[in-house]
Design a protein around this motif. Structure first.
Motif, short mmCIF file in Angstrom:
data_model
loop_
_atom_site.label_atom_id
_atom_site.label_comp_id
_atom_site.label_asym_id
_atom_site.label_seq_id
_atom_site.Cartn_x
_atom_site.Cartn_y
_atom_site.Cartn_z
N GLN A 1 0.84 -1.18 0.00
CA GLN A 1 0.00 0.00 0.00
C GLN A 1 0.88 1.24 0.00
N THR A 2 0.48 2.23 -0.77
CA THR A 2 1.19 3.49 -0.81
C THR A 2 0.61 4.39 0.27
N THR A 3 1.48 4.88 1.13
CA THR A 3 1.03 5.77 2.20
C THR A 3 1.41 7.19 1.86
N ARG A 4 0.74 8.13 2.49
CA ARG A 4 1.03 9.54 2.28
C ARG A 4 2.45 9.86 2.74
N ALA A 5 2.88 9.27 3.84
CA ALA A 5 4.24 9.50 4.34
C ALA A 5 5.27 8.98 3.35
N GLY A 6 5.00 7.84 2.73
CA GLY A 6 5.92 7.29 1.73
C GLY A 6 6.05 8.19 0.52
N VAL A 7 4.94 8.75 0.07
CA VAL A 7 4.97 9.67 -1.07
C VAL A 7 5.74 10.94 -0.72
N ILE A 8 5.50 11.47 0.48
CA ILE A 8 6.21 12.67 0.92
C ILE A 8 7.71 12.40 1.02
N TRP A 9 8.08 11.24 1.55
CA TRP A 9 9.49 10.87 1.67
C TRP A 9 10.13 10.79 0.28
N THR A 10 9.45 10.20 -0.68
CA THR A 10 9.98 10.08 -2.04
C THR A 10 10.17 11.46 -2.66
N PHE A 11 9.18 12.33 -2.55
CA PHE A 11 9.31 13.67 -3.12
C PHE A 11 10.38 14.48 -2.40
N THR A 12 10.58 14.25 -1.11
CA THR A 12 11.64 14.95 -0.38
C THR A 12 13.01 14.55 -0.91
N ILE A 13 13.21 13.27 -1.16
CA ILE A 13 14.49 12.81 -1.71
C ILE A 13 14.72 13.39 -3.10
N VAL A 14 13.67 13.41 -3.93
CA VAL A 14 13.79 14.00 -5.27
C VAL A 14 14.12 15.49 -5.16
N ALA A 15 13.49 16.20 -4.25
CA ALA A 15 13.76 17.63 -4.07
C ALA A 15 15.19 17.87 -3.61
N ILE A 16 15.71 17.02 -2.74
CA ILE A 16 17.10 17.17 -2.29
C ILE A 16 18.07 16.95 -3.44
N ILE A 17 17.79 15.96 -4.28
CA ILE A 17 18.66 15.70 -5.44
C ILE A 17 18.63 16.88 -6.41
#
Length: 117
Positions: free
Chosen positions: A33-49
């Motif tokens: 299951q995709t959680t909201r926290a997982g999506v936020i974590w993924t976008f945070t990593i992309v933003a850092i890169i």
């Protein structure tokens, strides 16, 4: 006796399938299951890169250039000037997107009111 794949007249179930083995059981390991926290974590990593890549771009483009805007003129590093231009473009896109979202929400609200009254 019906042929394989035909339905039994009494039960309406296929004759060749055993009752318990007809459907595979799903376990917690097979369903992710995709959680909201997982999506936020993924976008945070992309933003850092992306931020790291922007810093590298600005460091590599330190040549001073003359920038003119609405009659104002000044010297600025090329990387910084391009970053400011990109942020300005992103702001224009964000404003246009926000206006469109507000428009769609108001239309949806009006349609909902028409349907419920």
């Amino acid at each position: 006796m019906p042929a394989t794949g035909e339905l039994e007249p009494a039960t309406g179930k296929p004759e060749h399938l055993p009752p318990a083995a007809a459907k595979p059981q799903r376990t917690a390991k097979t369903v992710q299951q995709t959680t909201r926290a997982g999506v936020i974590w993924t976008f945070t990593i992309v933003a850092i890169i992306v931020a790291i890549l922007l810093v590298i771009f600005m460091i590599q483009n330190q040549v001073q250039t003359t920038v003119t805007f609405l009659g104002f003129q000044g010297e600025l590093a090329l990387g910084i000037a391009m970053l400011i231009a990109a942020i300005g473009g992103a702001a224009v896109v964000a404003i246009a997107g926000a206006v469109r979202i507000i428009q769609l929400r108001s239309r949806a609200s009006a349609a909902d009111k028409r349907l419920n009254h």
